[in-house]
Design a protein around this motif. Structure first.
Motif, short mmCIF file in Angstrom:
data_model
loop_
_atom_site.label_atom_id
_atom_site.label_comp_id
_atom_site.label_asym_id
_atom_site.label_seq_id
_atom_site.Cartn_x
_atom_site.Cartn_y
_atom_site.Cartn_z
N ASP A 49 -1.23 -8.35 -7.17
CA ASP A 49 -0.91 -9.09 -5.71
C ASP A 49 -0.96 -9.04 -4.50
O ASP A 49 -0.03 -8.69 -4.45
N ALA A 50 -2.16 -8.79 -4.23
CA ALA A 50 -1.88 -8.43 -2.94
C ALA A 50 -1.30 -8.98 -1.59
O ALA A 50 -1.96 -11.04 -1.82
N GLN A 51 -0.95 -9.48 -1.15
CA GLN A 51 -0.57 -9.94 0.30
C GLN A 51 -1.10 -10.06 1.61
O GLN A 51 -1.79 -9.60 1.31
N GLY A 52 -1.54 -12.09 1.03
CA GLY A 52 -2.45 -12.76 1.96
C GLY A 52 -2.35 -12.09 3.09
O GLY A 52 -1.58 -11.52 3.97
N ALA A 62 -7.00 -9.65 11.15
CA ALA A 62 -6.64 -9.80 9.95
C ALA A 62 -6.26 -9.14 9.72
O ALA A 62 -6.19 -8.25 10.03
N PRO A 63 -5.41 -9.41 8.29
CA PRO A 63 -4.25 -7.95 8.04
C PRO A 63 -5.22 -7.27 6.85
O PRO A 63 -6.33 -8.37 6.49
N VAL A 64 -5.25 -5.89 6.83
CA VAL A 64 -6.23 -5.57 5.76
C VAL A 64 -5.00 -4.47 4.98
O VAL A 64 -4.13 -3.82 5.38
N ARG A 65 -4.84 -4.99 3.70
CA ARG A 65 -4.44 -3.72 2.85
C ARG A 65 -4.98 -3.10 2.28
O ARG A 65 -6.16 -3.53 1.55
N GLU A 66 -4.96 -1.42 2.02
CA GLU A 66 -5.71 -1.40 1.19
C GLU A 66 -4.72 -0.05 0.16
O GLU A 66 -3.10 -0.16 0.37
N VAL A 151 -7.81 -9.94 4.40
CA VAL A 151 -7.94 -11.36 5.06
C VAL A 151 -8.40 -12.11 5.85
O VAL A 151 -7.09 -11.68 6.69
N VAL A 152 -9.55 -12.45 6.16
CA VAL A 152 -9.91 -13.63 7.42
C VAL A 152 -8.99 -14.72 7.50
O VAL A 152 -8.51 -15.27 8.77
#
Length: 174
Positions: A49-52, A62-66, A151-152
């Motif tokens: 469950d990636a942080q939004g 926008a945050p980028v989760r890798e 997450v835009v």
């Protein structure tokens, strides 16, 4: 059963048919759920469950989760599942969510590169959330691949990510 024992005073006078049927049916449902979940869990390469974007100011980048996805079976069609979630916020989806999903192999080849606009959808039992998205991909290398989710849309609590490999048989039991 309690009412029967309380009213008559003896276990010999209890009608055991209905409680026995209820117990058997519940047991069968439990066994069925156990058999279904391990099959899915054992094919899992990545589940998180990636942080939004909750708390990100409007206008900020926008945050980028890798995440690294360790591929074990090249040449086999895998599946990528993306689902924005409300997490523990207790709210409901009130507008579309814009995401960008990219999966790149170690050589830099792009396997998935998809901008997404996922609309809200209301389900009978669980309220209103967002649509899910699934994409097949076939890696060519047994190595770590890079999954990036941007997450835009602002104030999306979390994004559920799942990558599965149908030939994997030793995934974690969840």
């Amino acid at each position: 059963m309690y009412a029967q024992v309380r009213g008559t005073g003896g276990l010999r006078d209890v009608t055991w048919g209905v409680p026995a049927v209820i117990l058997v049916v519940c047991g069968l449902f439990g066994i069925g759920a156990y058999w279904l979940d391990p099959g899915i869990a054992r094919t899992t390469l990545l589940e998180v469950d990636a942080q939004g974007s909750l708390g990100v100011p409007v206008g900020a980048s926008a945050p980028v989760r890798e995440y690294d996805v360790l591929v074990e079976h090249p040449g086999v069609e895998h599946e990528l599942f993306v689902s924005p979630t409300l997490g523990d916020s207790g709210g409901e989806a009130d507008g579309a969510v814009e995401l960008h999903v990219q999966l790149v192999d170690p050589a830099g080849r792009v396997l998935v590169d998809q901008p997404l606009l996922l609309e809200p959808e209301c389900r009978r039992t669980s309220g209103c959330g967002w649509q899910d998205w699934t994409a097949p991909f076939t890696p060519t290398t047994a190595a770590a691949h890079r999954l990036a989710v941007t997450v835009v849309t602002v104030d999306v609590p979390a994004v559920h990510l799942l990558v599965t490999d149908p030939e994997k048989t030793d995934g974690p039991w969840t």
